[in-house]
Design a protein around this motif. Structure first.
Motif, PDB file in Angstrom:
ATOM      1  N   LEU A 147     -42.864 -77.407  38.953  1.00  0.00           N
ATOM      2  CA  LEU A 147     -44.174 -77.707  39.270  1.00  0.00           C
ATOM      3  C   LEU A 147     -44.262 -79.043  39.878  1.00  0.00           C
ATOM      4  CD1 LEU A 147     -46.147 -76.327  36.056  1.00  0.00           C
ATOM      5  CD2 LEU A 147     -46.077 -75.568  38.579  1.00  0.00           C
ATOM      6  N   LEU A 148     -43.556 -80.068  39.246  1.00  0.00           N
ATOM      7  CA  LEU A 148     -43.710 -81.433  39.854  1.00  0.00           C
ATOM      8  C   LEU A 148     -43.059 -81.311  41.272  1.00  0.00           C
ATOM      9  CD1 LEU A 148     -41.896 -83.197  36.921  1.00  0.00           C
ATOM     10  CD2 LEU A 148     -44.144 -83.426  37.521  1.00  0.00           C
ATOM     11  N   ARG A 149     -42.127 -80.660  41.785  1.00  0.00           N
ATOM     12  CA  ARG A 149     -41.840 -80.391  43.079  1.00  0.00           C
ATOM     13  C   ARG A 149     -42.661 -80.142  43.922  1.00  0.00           C
ATOM     14  NH1 ARG A 149     -38.172 -82.952  45.913  1.00  0.00           N
ATOM     15  NH2 ARG A 149     -37.591 -80.990  47.167  1.00  0.00           N
ATOM     16  N   VAL A 150     -43.368 -78.915  43.715  1.00  0.00           N
ATOM     17  CA  VAL A 150     -44.385 -78.328  44.301  1.00  0.00           C
ATOM     18  C   VAL A 150     -45.652 -79.370  44.449  1.00  0.00           C
ATOM     19  CG1 VAL A 150     -46.325 -76.572  44.351  1.00  0.00           C
ATOM     20  CG2 VAL A 150     -44.001 -75.922  43.560  1.00  0.00           C
ATOM     21  N   LYS A 151     -45.966 -80.161  43.473  1.00  0.00           N
ATOM     22  CA  LYS A 151     -46.887 -81.083  43.318  1.00  0.00           C
ATOM     23  C   LYS A 151     -46.648 -82.430  44.399  1.00  0.00           C
ATOM     24  CE  LYS A 151     -50.176 -83.563  40.461  1.00  0.00           C
ATOM     25  NZ  LYS A 151     -51.440 -82.895  40.764  1.00  0.00           N
ATOM     26  N   LYS A 152     -45.379 -82.639  44.429  1.00  0.00           N
ATOM     27  CA  LYS A 152     -44.868 -83.694  45.353  1.00  0.00           C
ATOM     28  C   LYS A 152     -44.904 -83.322  46.601  1.00  0.00           C
ATOM     29  CE  LYS A 152     -40.966 -86.894  45.936  1.00  0.00           C
ATOM     30  NZ  LYS A 152     -39.769 -87.359  45.222  1.00  0.00           N
ATOM     31  N   LEU A 153     -44.493 -81.899  46.909  1.00  0.00           N
ATOM     32  CA  LEU A 153     -44.468 -81.517  48.479  1.00  0.00           C
ATOM     33  C   LEU A 153     -46.009 -81.343  48.815  1.00  0.00           C
ATOM     34  CD1 LEU A 153     -41.247 -79.341  48.157  1.00  0.00           C
ATOM     35  CD2 LEU A 153     -41.350 -81.685  49.186  1.00  0.00           C
ATOM     36  N   SER A 154     -46.738 -80.945  48.047  1.00  0.00           N
ATOM     37  CA  SER A 154     -47.971 -80.696  48.479  1.00  0.00           C
ATOM     38  C   SER A 154     -49.014 -81.747  49.124  1.00  0.00           C
ATOM     39  CB  SER A 154     -48.878 -79.938  47.452  1.00  0.00           C
ATOM     40  OG  SER A 154     -49.209 -81.066  46.256  1.00  0.00           O
ATOM     41  N   LYS A 155     -49.770 -81.524  49.972  1.00  0.00           N
ATOM     42  CA  LYS A 155     -50.644 -82.554  50.600  1.00  0.00           C
ATOM     43  C   LYS A 155     -51.633 -82.894  49.560  1.00  0.00           C
ATOM     44  CE  LYS A 155     -48.243 -82.282  54.365  1.00  0.00           C
ATOM     45  NZ  LYS A 155     -47.316 -83.511  54.665  1.00  0.00           N
ATOM     46  N   LYS A 156     -52.051 -84.295  49.302  1.00  0.00           N
ATOM     47  CA  LYS A 156     -53.100 -84.553  48.362  1.00  0.00           C
ATOM     48  C   LYS A 156     -54.259 -84.878  49.065  1.00  0.00           C
ATOM     49  CE  LYS A 156     -54.029 -87.418  44.380  1.00  0.00           C
ATOM     50  NZ  LYS A 156     -53.598 -88.470  43.394  1.00  0.00           N
ATOM     51  N   ILE A 157     -55.408 -84.083  48.740  1.00  0.00           N
ATOM     52  CA  ILE A 157     -56.646 -84.363  49.722  1.00  0.00           C
ATOM     53  C   ILE A 157     -57.756 -84.947  48.769  1.00  0.00           C
ATOM     54  CG2 ILE A 157     -58.273 -83.207  51.242  1.00  0.00           C
ATOM     55  CD1 ILE A 157     -55.888 -81.290  51.916  1.00  0.00           C
ATOM     56  N   ILE A 158     -58.639 -85.681  49.459  1.00  0.00           N
ATOM     57  CA  ILE A 158     -59.895 -86.127  48.542  1.00  0.00           C
ATOM     58  C   ILE A 158     -60.809 -85.600  49.488  1.00  0.00           C
ATOM     59  CG2 ILE A 158     -61.316 -88.013  48.118  1.00  0.00           C
ATOM     60  CD1 ILE A 158     -59.063 -89.847  47.767  1.00  0.00           C
ATOM     61  N   PHE A 159     -61.804 -84.734  48.818  1.00  0.00           N
ATOM     62  CA  PHE A 159     -62.714 -84.226  49.482  1.00  0.00           C
ATOM     63  C   PHE A 159     -64.191 -84.837  48.922  1.00  0.00           C
ATOM     64  CE2 PHE A 159     -60.295 -80.177  49.847  1.00  0.00           C
ATOM     65  CZ  PHE A 159     -60.204 -80.259  51.251  1.00  0.00           C
ATOM     66  N   TYR A 160     -64.736 -85.831  49.762  1.00  0.00           N
ATOM     67  CA  TYR A 160     -65.915 -86.716  49.356  1.00  0.00           C
ATOM     68  C   TYR A 160     -67.125 -86.194  49.865  1.00  0.00           C
ATOM     69  CZ  TYR A 160     -68.237 -91.225  48.781  1.00  0.00           C
ATOM     70  OH  TYR A 160     -69.047 -92.305  48.558  1.00  0.00           O
ATOM     71  N   GLY A 161     -68.090 -85.841  49.071  1.00  0.00           N
ATOM     72  CA  GLY A 161     -69.324 -85.395  49.548  1.00  0.00           C
ATOM     73  C   GLY A 161     -70.491 -85.010  48.634  1.00  0.00           C
ATOM     74  N   ASP A 162     -71.501 -84.116  48.659  1.00  0.00           N
ATOM     75  CA  ASP A 162     -72.512 -84.052  48.077  1.00  0.00           C
ATOM     76  C   ASP A 162     -72.645 -83.023  46.977  1.00  0.00           C
ATOM     77  OD1 ASP A 162     -73.222 -82.276  49.911  1.00  0.00           O
ATOM     78  OD2 ASP A 162     -74.523 -83.665  50.978  1.00  0.00           O
ATOM     79  N   SER A 163     -73.758 -82.483  46.867  1.00  0.00           N
ATOM     80  CA  SER A 163     -73.777 -81.161  45.971  1.00  0.00           C
ATOM     81  C   SER A 163     -73.187 -79.975  46.357  1.00  0.00           C
ATOM     82  CB  SER A 163     -75.541 -81.129  45.801  1.00  0.00           C
ATOM     83  OG  SER A 163     -76.051 -80.856  46.952  1.00  0.00           O
ATOM     84  N   ASN A 164     -73.027 -80.010  47.953  1.00  0.00           N
ATOM     85  CA  ASN A 164     -72.293 -78.795  48.235  1.00  0.00           C
ATOM     86  C   ASN A 164     -70.622 -78.882  48.028  1.00  0.00           C
ATOM     87  OD1 ASN A 164     -74.036 -76.825  49.165  1.00  0.00           O
ATOM     88  ND2 ASN A 164     -74.634 -77.721  50.984  1.00  0.00           N
ATOM     89  N   THR A 165     -70.406 -80.104  47.790  1.00  0.00           N
ATOM     90  CA  THR A 165     -68.838 -80.297  47.304  1.00  0.00           C
ATOM     91  C   THR A 165     -68.760 -80.450  45.972  1.00  0.00           C
ATOM     92  OG1 THR A 165     -68.454 -81.811  49.234  1.00  0.00           O
ATOM     93  CG2 THR A 165     -67.036 -81.973  47.465  1.00  0.00           C
ATOM     94  N   TYR A 166     -69.740 -80.536  45.183  1.00  0.00           N
ATOM     95  CA  TYR A 166     -69.901 -80.744  43.806  1.00  0.00           C
ATOM     96  C   TYR A 166     -69.838 -79.139  43.300  1.00  0.00           C
ATOM     97  CZ  TYR A 166     -71.823 -81.027  38.953  1.00  0.00           C
ATOM     98  OH  TYR A 166     -72.125 -80.835  37.728  1.00  0.00           O
TER      99      TYR A 166
END
Length: 229
Positions: A24-43
């Protein structure tokens, strides 16, 4: 003999837990971390209730993308959020960036609430706010040369009751042209979600359950193109 068997079994389970945790740690390290910053349609706001609410986990488009092990999703949606234009709003954004650093991509989809709340709003005024936000992010300490920034023009709103509402709808569909020029000038990725034809709930603004599924498909396809480049 039974004690020895149980001890070996427990040792085997412990080894399995260690290996699984490492995986799991390897997968998390290799995955791309993304911030989705938005309004109610992101919430994930659900307008069907009398006081509103939130769609169940797994329905919201950020949850759907988060099910893909290639992505480590940080959903940062807030009901009623406008594009930051005050000191307190930029302080809040600063905390989000620092809390989630390091990250591979910062995606912002805002502008709909500005359309409703700004005095005599138009695409140019809303885009002016977005320019200040993007410049803030691009100059932030958490953003490196390898960090990708994505500007998403929100799906158009569908209000048709009167001329006043129809003007809102018209501006929402025109916003993408302003954002595209801004993205090109600042050198960030761009997508116009008004062209994705996302299904909305009865209010013509918030995504329906089907809309969240549709948006997730379009966004995941876009992310594949971004990270493949």
């Amino acid at each position: 003999m039974r004690v020895l068997y149980l001890q070996r079994r427990e040792n085997g389970l412990e080894l399995y837990r260690i290996v699984f945790k490492y995986f799991l740690l390897r997968v998390k390290k290799l995955s791309k971390k993304i911030i989705f910053y938005g309004d109610s349609n992101t919430y994930g706001f659900d307008p069907r209730g009398f006081f509103g609410g939130r769609y169940d986990r797994g329905i919201i488009w950020t949850d759907r993308i988060g099910n893909n092990p290639e992505y480590d999703v940080c959903p940062c949606g807030e009901n009623g959020r406008q594009i930051p234009h005050t000191a307190s709003a930029f302080d809040a954004l600063d905390r989000i960036l620092k809390r989630n650093a390091p990250f591979d991509l910062f995606s912002v989809m805002l502008g709909t609430n500005d359309l409703f709340m700004m005095y005599e709003a138009d695409g140019e005024k809303i885009c002016g706010r977005m320019e200040q936000l993007l410049k803030f992010v691009l100059s932030h300490d958490t953003v490196t040369d390898s960090t990708k920034v994505l500007l998403v023009s929100p799906p158009g709103i569908n209000l048709r009751e009167n001329e006043y509402e129809m003007n809102f709808s018209r501006i929402s569909y025109e916003l993408g042209a302003h954002y595209m020029k801004l993205a090109d000038r600042l050198g960030v990725y761009f997508a116009d979600a008004a062209g994705w034809k996302i299904d909305t709930a009865y209010d013509g603004v918030h995504f329906s359950e089907r809309g969240h599924a549709e948006f997730a498909v379009c966004m995941e396809r876009l992310l594949g193109d971004i990270f493949a480049g």
